[in-house]
Design a protein around this motif. Sequence first.
Motif, PDB file in Angstrom:
ATOM      1  N   ASP A  20     -34.967  76.047   9.888  1.00 16.23           N
ATOM      2  CA  ASP A  20     -36.258  76.229   9.224  1.00 16.23           C
ATOM      3  C   ASP A  20     -36.882  74.896   8.815  1.00 16.23           C
ATOM      4  O   ASP A  20     -38.107  74.744   8.823  1.00 16.23           O
ATOM      5  CB  ASP A  20     -36.100  77.113   7.984  1.00 16.23           C
ATOM      6  N   LEU A  21     -36.028  73.946   8.467  1.00 14.90           N
ATOM      7  CA  LEU A  21     -36.515  72.631   8.046  1.00 14.90           C
ATOM      8  C   LEU A  21     -36.919  71.749   9.224  1.00 14.90           C
ATOM      9  O   LEU A  21     -37.518  70.701   9.029  1.00 14.90           O
ATOM     10  CB  LEU A  21     -35.440  71.921   7.217  1.00 14.90           C
ATOM     11  N   GLY A  22     -36.543  72.171  10.442  1.00 11.51           N
ATOM     12  CA  GLY A  22     -36.992  71.457  11.619  1.00 11.51           C
ATOM     13  C   GLY A  22     -36.015  70.469  12.223  1.00 11.51           C
ATOM     14  O   GLY A  22     -36.433  69.559  12.947  1.00 11.51           O
ATOM     15  N   VAL A  23     -34.709  70.642  11.968  1.00 17.43           N
ATOM     16  CA  VAL A  23     -33.754  69.725  12.596  1.00 17.43           C
ATOM     17  C   VAL A  23     -33.763  69.919  14.111  1.00 17.43           C
ATOM     18  O   VAL A  23     -34.087  70.987  14.622  1.00 17.43           O
ATOM     19  CB  VAL A  23     -32.311  69.919  12.064  1.00 17.43           C
ATOM     20  N   ASP A  24     -33.387  68.863  14.802  1.00 22.14           N
ATOM     21  CA  ASP A  24     -33.322  68.915  16.257  1.00 22.14           C
ATOM     22  C   ASP A  24     -31.968  69.399  16.752  1.00 22.14           C
ATOM     23  O   ASP A  24     -31.862  69.949  17.854  1.00 22.14           O
ATOM     24  CB  ASP A  24     -33.599  67.523  16.835  1.00 22.14           C
ATOM     25  N   ALA A  25     -30.927  69.165  15.943  1.00 18.40           N
ATOM     26  CA  ALA A  25     -29.574  69.520  16.377  1.00 18.40           C
ATOM     27  C   ALA A  25     -28.681  69.768  15.170  1.00 18.40           C
ATOM     28  O   ALA A  25     -28.914  69.239  14.072  1.00 18.40           O
ATOM     29  CB  ALA A  25     -28.982  68.403  17.239  1.00 18.40           C
ATOM     30  N   ILE A  26     -27.648  70.569  15.415  1.00 16.08           N
ATOM     31  CA  ILE A  26     -26.579  70.755  14.429  1.00 16.08           C
ATOM     32  C   ILE A  26     -25.268  70.343  15.091  1.00 16.08           C
ATOM     33  O   ILE A  26     -25.136  70.375  16.322  1.00 16.08           O
ATOM     34  CB  ILE A  26     -26.488  72.208  13.932  1.00 16.08           C
ATOM     35  N   HIS A  71     -24.388  72.479  23.928  1.00 20.02           N
ATOM     36  CA  HIS A  71     -25.393  71.758  24.702  1.00 20.02           C
ATOM     37  C   HIS A  71     -24.974  70.317  24.955  1.00 20.02           C
ATOM     38  O   HIS A  71     -25.260  69.748  26.017  1.00 20.02           O
ATOM     39  CB  HIS A  71     -26.737  71.772  23.965  1.00 20.02           C
ATOM     40  N   ILE A  72     -24.340  69.711  23.961  1.00 22.06           N
ATOM     41  CA  ILE A  72     -23.983  68.298  24.018  1.00 22.06           C
ATOM     42  C   ILE A  72     -22.582  68.121  23.446  1.00 22.06           C
ATOM     43  O   ILE A  72     -22.213  68.794  22.469  1.00 22.06           O
ATOM     44  CB  ILE A  72     -24.984  67.440  23.219  1.00 22.06           C
ATOM     45  N   LEU A  73     -21.819  67.220  24.035  1.00 26.79           N
ATOM     46  CA  LEU A  73     -20.511  66.853  23.514  1.00 26.79           C
ATOM     47  C   LEU A  73     -20.642  65.517  22.784  1.00 26.79           C
ATOM     48  O   LEU A  73     -21.383  64.640  23.211  1.00 26.79           O
ATOM     49  CB  LEU A  73     -19.489  66.726  24.634  1.00 26.79           C
ATOM     50  N   THR A  93     -28.063  80.431  15.420  1.00 28.19           N
ATOM     51  CA  THR A  93     -28.812  79.227  15.742  1.00 28.19           C
ATOM     52  C   THR A  93     -30.007  79.576  16.620  1.00 28.19           C
ATOM     53  O   THR A  93     -29.834  80.115  17.717  1.00 28.19           O
ATOM     54  CB  THR A  93     -27.915  78.206  16.472  1.00 28.19           C
ATOM     55  N   PRO A  94     -31.231  79.285  16.164  1.00 22.58           N
ATOM     56  CA  PRO A  94     -32.417  79.648  16.948  1.00 22.58           C
ATOM     57  C   PRO A  94     -32.525  78.845  18.239  1.00 22.58           C
ATOM     58  O   PRO A  94     -31.899  77.790  18.379  1.00 22.58           O
ATOM     59  CB  PRO A  94     -33.571  79.298  15.991  1.00 22.58           C
ATOM     60  N   PRO A  95     -33.343  79.324  19.171  1.00 22.52           N
ATOM     61  CA  PRO A  95     -33.610  78.558  20.394  1.00 22.52           C
ATOM     62  C   PRO A  95     -34.204  77.194  20.070  1.00 22.52           C
ATOM     63  O   PRO A  95     -34.875  77.018  19.049  1.00 22.52           O
ATOM     64  CB  PRO A  95     -34.624  79.427  21.144  1.00 22.52           C
ATOM     65  N   PHE A  96     -33.950  76.254  20.949  1.00 23.03           N
ATOM     66  CA  PHE A  96     -34.476  74.893  20.879  1.00 23.03           C
ATOM     67  C   PHE A  96     -33.847  74.047  19.776  1.00 23.03           C
ATOM     68  O   PHE A  96     -34.328  72.949  19.489  1.00 23.03           O
ATOM     69  CB  PHE A  96     -36.012  74.877  20.773  1.00 23.03           C
TER      70      PHE A  96
END
Length: 205
Positions: A21-27, A79-81, A51-54
């Motif tokens: 909701d705060l707009g982070v790009d990744a967790i 998505h990423i390692l 976890t929402p899309p994008f």
Amino acid sequence: MNIRCKICGMTREEDVLLAADLGVDAIGLIFFAGSKRCVDIRQAQRILAKTPPFVSVVGLFVNPTKAEVEQVLSQIPLHILQFHGDESPEFCQQFNRAYIKAVRVQSSKDIISAAQNHTNAQALLFDAAVAGEYGGTGQTFDWQLLPQQLSMPWILSGGLTPSNLKMALAQTGAQAVDVSSGVEISAGIKDHEKMKLFLDNLKNI
């Protein structure tokens, strides 16, 4: 340019929902048993379901075996390692995933060496070097060690907080940041007010 942000060490669905909701790009989810923020497969699956899309999901490993990474990937569509140990470029590249290589910075040589060796990494992540620890220490490193120009994308990490974020970005010119302990109540439990303040400060820079 918007400064990209990843919040690492997620262990609870409610923290992920707020981060999105705060707009982070990744967790970031940590699959390293030596971390206080380690999650198991079931935890990770529950978090991923919220976890929402994008919003990119990054899986963090420290000196894993190939089988350990493959076991996680077979059940968690990361998505990423992110490799935070002493992994070789050959090891990091074998999973057909984009990867980030973390560098525990003690000298400028650490940065230069990583950039020369991990040319296929999506980015390098620069963190503080603390004996026996692999991230999440709350410690900063000497930002003056960062070179004026680097041949690949990089991420600033290590001891970032809502209060020092502006200074860190002014001194380093970082275009991406990674925060964990700086927005926590305790290891793995995020402080929602600190998360909001961190993202608000990031957007207002």
